[in-house]
Write an enzyme that holds these catalytic residues in place. Structure first.
Site, PDB file in Angstrom:
ATOM      1  N   GLY A 157       0.820  -1.211   0.000  1.00 19.78           N
ATOM      2  CA  GLY A 157       0.000   0.000   0.000  1.00 19.78           C
ATOM      3  C   GLY A 157       0.853   1.260   0.000  1.00 19.78           C
ATOM      4  N   THR A 158       1.961   1.224   0.730  1.00 19.15           N
ATOM      5  CA  THR A 158       2.817   2.407   0.817  1.00 19.15           C
ATOM      6  C   THR A 158       3.336   2.804  -0.554  1.00 19.15           C
ATOM      7  OG1 THR A 158       3.470   1.820   3.062  1.00 19.15           O
ATOM      8  CG2 THR A 158       4.946   3.294   1.861  1.00 19.15           C
ATOM      9  N   CYS A 198       2.163   1.935  12.610  1.00 13.22           N
ATOM     10  CA  CYS A 198       3.378   2.671  12.249  1.00 13.22           C
ATOM     11  C   CYS A 198       3.772   3.672  13.317  1.00 13.22           C
ATOM     12  CB  CYS A 198       3.175   3.417  10.941  1.00 13.22           C
ATOM     13  SG  CYS A 198       2.441   2.384   9.684  1.00 13.22           S
ATOM     14  N   THR A 239      12.135  -7.383 -11.105  1.00 12.25           N
ATOM     15  CA  THR A 239      11.526  -8.715 -11.275  1.00 12.25           C
ATOM     16  C   THR A 239      10.361  -8.873 -10.310  1.00 12.25           C
ATOM     17  OG1 THR A 239      13.667  -9.579 -11.925  1.00 12.25           O
ATOM     18  CG2 THR A 239      12.010 -11.200 -11.249  1.00 12.25           C
ATOM     19  N   ASN A 293      -7.571   4.100   8.836  1.00  8.76           N
ATOM     20  CA  ASN A 293      -7.033   2.910   9.491  1.00  8.76           C
ATOM     21  C   ASN A 293      -7.092   2.982  11.011  1.00  8.76           C
ATOM     22  OD1 ASN A 293      -5.137   4.925   8.388  1.00  8.76           O
ATOM     23  ND2 ASN A 293      -3.645   3.918   9.704  1.00  8.76           N
ATOM     24  N   GLN A 312      -7.586  -0.067   3.563  1.00  6.09           N
ATOM     25  CA  GLN A 312      -8.394  -0.659   4.644  1.00  6.09           C
ATOM     26  C   GLN A 312      -9.741  -1.184   4.148  1.00  6.09           C
ATOM     27  OE1 GLN A 312      -7.627  -1.382   7.786  1.00  6.09           O
ATOM     28  NE2 GLN A 312      -5.585  -0.464   7.744  1.00  6.09           N
ATOM     29  N   SER A 344      -3.666  -3.252  -0.654  1.00  8.95           N
ATOM     30  CA  SER A 344      -2.567  -3.984  -0.025  1.00  8.95           C
ATOM     31  C   SER A 344      -3.053  -5.377   0.375  1.00  8.95           C
ATOM     32  CB  SER A 344      -2.087  -3.213   1.211  1.00  8.95           C
ATOM     33  OG  SER A 344      -1.069  -3.927   1.846  1.00  8.95           O
TER      34      SER A 344
END
Ligand code: PLP
Length: 496
Positions: A90-91, A344, A256, A170, A198, A218
Site C-alpha cells: 500500500g505504501t 506505524c 523482477t 485505518n 483498509q 494492499s
C-alpha cells in the site's frame, strides 16, 4: 504442534521470539495468510520459480500466473486488468499515485489536495512534493474523522491537479463519502486518488461507482501476504515510475516481479470477493457487541470515529485516564493483541495526527485503544476483551500503596495516582538486610514503615529488577538519571 523454522529449530530458538496470543484483534495492522492463499503460492517458490520476463516455458508459466492474479484483483474492484499495477504494498501504491502522477503532470498545475487524516504514505508523499515546489491544501475533518466533500470542493483551484482522500481511516475506521468527492473531482476535471488499503477486500469497492481514477490496495490486509499491493490507474492517465530499470508492469514499476506474492494476492482477492458478505457480517456483529459492552463499562470511555459510517471490524475507544502503553501491556500480558491505532506510530510518544485532526485532546488521545476484528474472532474473544478492560478501568481508579525511597530509606505510602516510583541510588545505598531479602522486607511492611535499602554494589541493580519480576509486577518504564534507576511500577499496592 510446535512450528519449526530452520534446521529443526523452533521460532523461539532461532529468533528469540516469544508470542502469547490468545486473542488477536489487530487485523487493521495485518491479517494472517489464509491457508488456501499459502497453498496457491507454494509452487511459485519451487517448481514454478521462473522469471516472468524469460522467453521460455518456465518464464511463461510465471507470466501467466501474474496475469491471472491481475484479473482477479481487477475483478475485486471492477477495473480492467491492464489498469492494475503491482507494487510492494500500500505504501508504494500511495507513493506512486501521489508522486508518479504529480511529477508527470506538473505542467498542468502544481496544486494538490489531501485530507488531514491520510496515512503517512500519502501525507509524507505530499510533503515531498511540497519540497519540490508543489502546493498542498490539507482539508480538515470533523470530530468523527469525516471529510466534508464540500470542503474538498472549496479547496479546488485552477491549478489543482490531484485530490487524494482515503476510503476509510485505518485508526478510527471512519468511512468517507468517496463517491461524492469523486463526483466533485470529475465535474472539475481533476484526477482523484483514494487509499483503499483498509477497504479493498473487506467491503465492496467499485472504481466506477466511487468515481476514482487511482486506488491503492494492499494484500496483507485481506489475508494475503505482506510486501505486495497494487495501484489501480484508470486507462489513459499518465504517471511516471518511481523505480527505473526494466519494463515490467508496462514500464510503471521496474524490477523482477514477486511472483508468489502476486499469486497470493490474486487468490486472496478472489476469496475476499466470494466471502465478503459473510466475513463482513460476522465482524460487524463482533464490533457492535464490543462497542455496546465497552460503552456500558464506564461512562469515561468514548468511541472514536463515526458510529454508522464505519469499517465493519473497527472499534477505537478513548479509555479516559489510562495511558495506552499501560492498557496495551495489560492486554498483552493476557495474550490480547490490540493496538493504539496506527501500527506505524504505536512507538511514538505523541498523539497520532488523526486523533489530533479530530480535535481529541492530547491526554485523551494518549489513552486510545483500537480493536480490529478478523474472520477467526468469536464472541468469546469479545468477552475476554471486555473482562480485561474492566480490570484495567478498576485498577486505574483504585488507590494503592507504593514505596517511596530516599537516599537511604524506603517508605510505604498510599496514593491515588496510578504510578509509583522506586528510586535506588546504586552508588551510596546501605542497608543492614541483604538485598536478596528485599522482597521479604517489603512484604512485612505496612503503610508508614520505613526501611533502609541495600545496593552497595552494581549487582543490586539486577537484584531489584529481579525482585520486581519475582513479585509478578512488570516495570513499565526504567529511566536512568546519573546514578539513579527509577522503576515505574503498576499496581504495586496489590503485592504489598
Ligand atoms: N494506507 C493505509 C490506510 C494503511 O492502513 C496502510 C497500512 O496499514 C498503508 C496505507 C500501507 O500499506 P502497506 O503496509 O501495505 O505498505
Amino acid at each position: 504442534m510446535q512450528e519449526t523454522c530452520n534446521r529443526g529449530l523452533s521460532l523461539q530458538q532461532e529468533y528469540g521470539v516469544f508470542m502469547l496470543t490468545s486473542i488477536y484483534v489487530d487485523h487493521a495492522a495485518t491479517t494472517p495468510v489464509d491457508p488456501r492463499v499459502l497453498e496457491a503460492m507454494r509452487p511459485f517458490f519451487m517448481s514454478h520459480f521462473g522469471n516472468p520476463s524469460s522467453a521460455h516455458s518456465v518464464g511463461a508459466a510465471a507470466r501467466q500466473a501474474i496475469e491471472k492474479a491481475r484479473s482477479r484483483i481487477a475483478e475485486l474492484i471492477s477495473a480492467a486488468p491492464e489498469e492494475v499495477y503491482f507494487t510492494s504494498g500500500g505504501t508504494e501504491a500511495d507513493n506512486l499515485a501521489m508522486k508518479g502522477y504529480s511529477l508527470a503532470n506538473s505542467a498542468k498545475g502544481r496544486h494538490i489536495i489531501v485530507s488531514s487524516i491520510e496515512h503517512h504514505a500519502v501525507l509524507h508523499s505530499a510533503e515531498t512534493l511540497h519540497k519540490l515546489d508543489f502546493e498542498v491544501s490539507i482539508v480538515p475533518v470533523d470530530g468523527f474523522g469525516y471529510v466534508d466533500p464540500q470542503d474538498v470542493k472549496r479547496a479546488l483551484r485552477k491549478d489543482t491537479i490531484l485530490i487524494s482522500v482515503m476510503h476509510a481511516n485505518n485508526e478510527v475506521g471512519t468511512l468517507q463519502d468517496v463517491a461524492e468527492i469523486g463526483r466533485i473531482a470529475k465535474e472539475a476535471g481533476i484526477i482523484f486518488h483514494t487509499d483503499a488499503v483498509q477497504t479493498a477486500g473487506s467491503i465492496p469497492v467499485d472504481v466506477n461507482e466511487l468515481g476514482v481514477d487511482m486506488l491503492s490496495l494492499s494484500a496483507h490486509k485481506f489475508y494475503g501476504p505482506k510486501g505486495i499491493g497494487a495501484l489501480y490507474v484508470r486507462n489513459g492517465i499518465r504517471i511516471i515510475p518511481l523505480l527505473d530499470g526494466g519494463a515490467q508492469e508496462h514500464g510503471f514499476r521496474a524490477g523482477t516481479e514477486n511472483v508468489p506474492a502476486i499469486v497470493g494476492m490474486g487468490v486472496a482477492a478472489q476469496l475476499a470477493q466470494m466471502e465478503m458478505a459473510s466475513r463482513s457480517m460476522h465482524i460487524s456483529q463482533l464490533r457492535d457487541l464490543l462497542i455496546d459492552d465497552i460503552l456500558h463499562l464506564d461512562p469515561n470511555i468514548a468511541l472514536n470515529g463515526h458510529r454508522q459510517k464505519r469499517l465493519p471490524g473497527n472499534v477505537s475507544i478513548c479509555l479516559g485516564k489510562t495511558p495506552y502503553q499501560e492498557s496495551l501491556e495489560a492486554l498483552n500480558s493476557k495474550g490480547i493483541c490490540a493496538s493504539t491505532g496506527s501500527a506505524c506510530t504505536s512507538h511514538a510518544a505523541k498523539p497520532s495526527h488523526v486523533l489530533t485532526a479530530m480535535g481529541i485532546p492530547p491526554e485523551k488521545a494518549m489513552s486510545v485503544l483500537r480493536f480490529t476484528f478478523g474472520k477467526a474472532n468469536t464472541e468469546t474473544d469479545v468477552e475476554g476483551i471486555v473482562e480485561e478492560l474492566h480490570n484495567i478501568m478498576k485498577s486505574a481508579s483504585k488507590p494503592f500503596r507504593y514505596v517511596s525511597t530516599t537516599r537511604d530509606s524506603a517508605q510505604i505510602r498510599q496514593s491515588s495516582e496510578d504510578k509509583a516510583t522506586i528510586t535506588v541510588d546504586v552508588r551510596g545505598f546501605y542497608c543492614p538486610v541483604p538485598v536478596l531479602k528485599t522482597k521479604e522486607v517489603f512484604d512485612s511492611m505496612t503503610i508508614g514503615d520505613t526501611l533502609q535499602v541495600i545496593a552497595d554494589d552494581p549487582a543490586a541493580e539486577s537484584d531489584l529488577q529481579n525482585w520486581i519480576t519475582f513479585t509478578g509486577q512488570r516495570a513499565i518504564g526504567v529511566q536512568r538519571r546519573d546514578s539513579e534507576i527509577c522503576f515505574l511500577i503498576k499496581k504495586i499496592g496489590d503485592i504489598l
